[in-house]
Design a protein around this motif. Structure first.
Motif, PDB file in Angstrom:
ATOM      1  N   ASN A 227       0.828  -1.215   0.000  1.00 47.76           N
ATOM      2  CA  ASN A 227       0.000   0.000   0.000  1.00 47.76           C
ATOM      3  C   ASN A 227       0.861   1.263   0.000  1.00 47.76           C
ATOM      4  OD1 ASN A 227      -2.359  -1.472   0.015  1.00 47.76           O
ATOM      5  ND2 ASN A 227      -2.590  -1.387   2.241  1.00 47.76           N
ATOM      6  N   LEU A 228       2.000   1.209   0.711  1.00 48.73           N
ATOM      7  CA  LEU A 228       2.911   2.347   0.734  1.00 48.73           C
ATOM      8  C   LEU A 228       3.477   2.602  -0.655  1.00 48.73           C
ATOM      9  CD1 LEU A 228       4.435   4.486   2.364  1.00 48.73           C
ATOM     10  CD2 LEU A 228       6.194   2.766   2.810  1.00 48.73           C
ATOM     11  N   TRP A 229       3.873   1.536  -1.345  1.00 43.86           N
ATOM     12  CA  TRP A 229       4.418   1.684  -2.699  1.00 43.86           C
ATOM     13  C   TRP A 229       3.363   2.258  -3.648  1.00 43.86           C
ATOM     14  CZ3 TRP A 229       8.952   1.944  -4.900  1.00 43.86           C
ATOM     15  CH2 TRP A 229       9.040   1.821  -6.284  1.00 43.86           C
ATOM     16  N   GLU A 230       2.132   1.781  -3.552  1.00 45.57           N
ATOM     17  CA  GLU A 230       1.061   2.279  -4.411  1.00 45.57           C
ATOM     18  C   GLU A 230       0.684   3.724  -4.061  1.00 45.57           C
ATOM     19  OE1 GLU A 230      -2.047  -0.570  -3.947  1.00 45.57           O
ATOM     20  OE2 GLU A 230      -0.996  -2.100  -5.123  1.00 45.57           O
ATOM     21  N   SER A 231       0.798   4.092  -2.779  1.00 47.44           N
ATOM     22  CA  SER A 231       0.422   5.444  -2.373  1.00 47.44           C
ATOM     23  C   SER A 231       1.420   6.488  -2.860  1.00 47.44           C
ATOM     24  CB  SER A 231       0.284   5.531  -0.854  1.00 47.44           C
ATOM     25  OG  SER A 231       1.558   5.422  -0.242  1.00 47.44           O
TER      26      SER A 231
ATOM     27  N   THR B 285      -0.016   7.742  -6.037  1.00 50.76           N
ATOM     28  CA  THR B 285      -1.371   8.282  -5.927  1.00 50.76           C
ATOM     29  C   THR B 285      -1.263   9.747  -5.536  1.00 50.76           C
ATOM     30  OG1 THR B 285      -2.166   6.127  -5.174  1.00 50.76           O
ATOM     31  CG2 THR B 285      -3.594   8.023  -4.763  1.00 50.76           C
TER      32      THR B 285
ATOM     33  N   PRO C 254      -2.233  13.184  -0.165  1.00 48.06           N
ATOM     34  CA  PRO C 254      -1.763  12.405   0.982  1.00 48.06           C
ATOM     35  C   PRO C 254      -2.693  11.219   1.249  1.00 48.06           C
ATOM     36  CG  PRO C 254      -2.857  14.388   1.733  1.00 48.06           C
ATOM     37  CD  PRO C 254      -2.830  14.452   0.240  1.00 48.06           C
ATOM     38  N   THR C 255      -2.151  10.035   1.198  1.00 46.71           N
ATOM     39  CA  THR C 255      -2.931   8.837   1.501  1.00 46.71           C
ATOM     40  C   THR C 255      -2.675   8.450   2.957  1.00 46.71           C
ATOM     41  OG1 THR C 255      -1.150   7.405   0.742  1.00 46.71           O
ATOM     42  CG2 THR C 255      -2.809   8.032  -0.885  1.00 46.71           C
TER      43      THR C 255
ATOM     44  N   THR D 235      -1.829   5.643   4.279  1.00 46.53           N
ATOM     45  CA  THR D 235      -0.637   4.805   4.417  1.00 46.53           C
ATOM     46  C   THR D 235       0.625   5.655   4.391  1.00 46.53           C
ATOM     47  OG1 THR D 235      -1.821   3.050   3.259  1.00 46.53           O
ATOM     48  CG2 THR D 235       0.553   2.799   3.476  1.00 46.53           C
ATOM     49  N   LEU D 236       0.660   6.626   3.503  1.00 46.98           N
ATOM     50  CA  LEU D 236       1.822   7.499   3.390  1.00 46.98           C
ATOM     51  C   LEU D 236       1.972   8.376   4.635  1.00 46.98           C
ATOM     52  CD1 LEU D 236       4.101   8.229   1.447  1.00 46.98           C
ATOM     53  CD2 LEU D 236       2.624   9.978   0.487  1.00 46.98           C
TER      54      LEU D 236
END
Length: 171
Positions: free
Chosen positions: A7-11, A14, A17-18, A20-21
């Motif tokens: 999820n961090l890699w995908e965020s 994106t 601010p997500t 996860t990030l």
């Protein structure tokens, strides 16, 4: 744990601010503060107090900026929802083509207002007429100029002239 890193890699890719990030950012700054505190206890150097203050300021500013971005995203979504709700539904009788609309607009004559249907469809952009053609300027032919080039005198010709003048002065 693997899903967090995925999820961090995908965020990263994106926009905005997500969650996860933000979690990863806050954990990283907390770990940095722990390291700086331990270095302060180990060395009693004022540098680690200053670095800890800089780290805390950066940490707070990143969280403030992320909060502002979230507020802005919410406002943009509300504007989009209001604009979508405020759209007037168009009738299903829009079978008139652009050519027919431009003919009907052209046939209106002066002093008549076009109907909204014809005005909405006839937004064809026509190219502007050419005002004149561009002409290439050709320098006057000089006996020593190079032909076929856009400039009449090349750098080599200028150096030759300088060399000739110096040779004449020496004589």
């Amino acid at each position: 744990m693997a899903s967090f890193f995925q999820n961090l890699w995908e965020s990263i890719f994106t926009p905005g601010p997500t969650p996860t990030l933000l979690v990863a950012t806050n954990v990283t700054f907390a770990a940095l503060q722990v390291v700086l505190a331990s270095m302060l206890l180990a060395t009693y150097s004022i540098h680690f107090i200053i670095l800890s203050g800089i780290c805390a300021g950066l940490w707070m500013s990143i969280n403030w900026f992320a909060g502002e971005l979230i507020i802005h995203q919410i406002q943009e979504e509300e504007k989009a929802r209001k604009a979508k709700a405020a759209q007037i539904p168009t009738s299903s009788d829009d079978s008139e083509t652009e050519v027919e609309a431009s003919k009907s607009t052209a046939s209106l004559g002066k002093g008549k207002k076009p109907t909204p249907e014809a005005a909405a469809v006839s937004t064809v952009v026509e190219p502007a007429e050419n005002q004149g053609e561009l002409k290439l300027r050709v320098p006057a032919e000089e006996p020593g100029s190079s032909q076929g080039l856009k400039s009449g005198v090349s750098t080599e010709d200028e150096w030759e002239k300088v060399s000739e003048n110096e040779n004449e002065k020496e004589k």
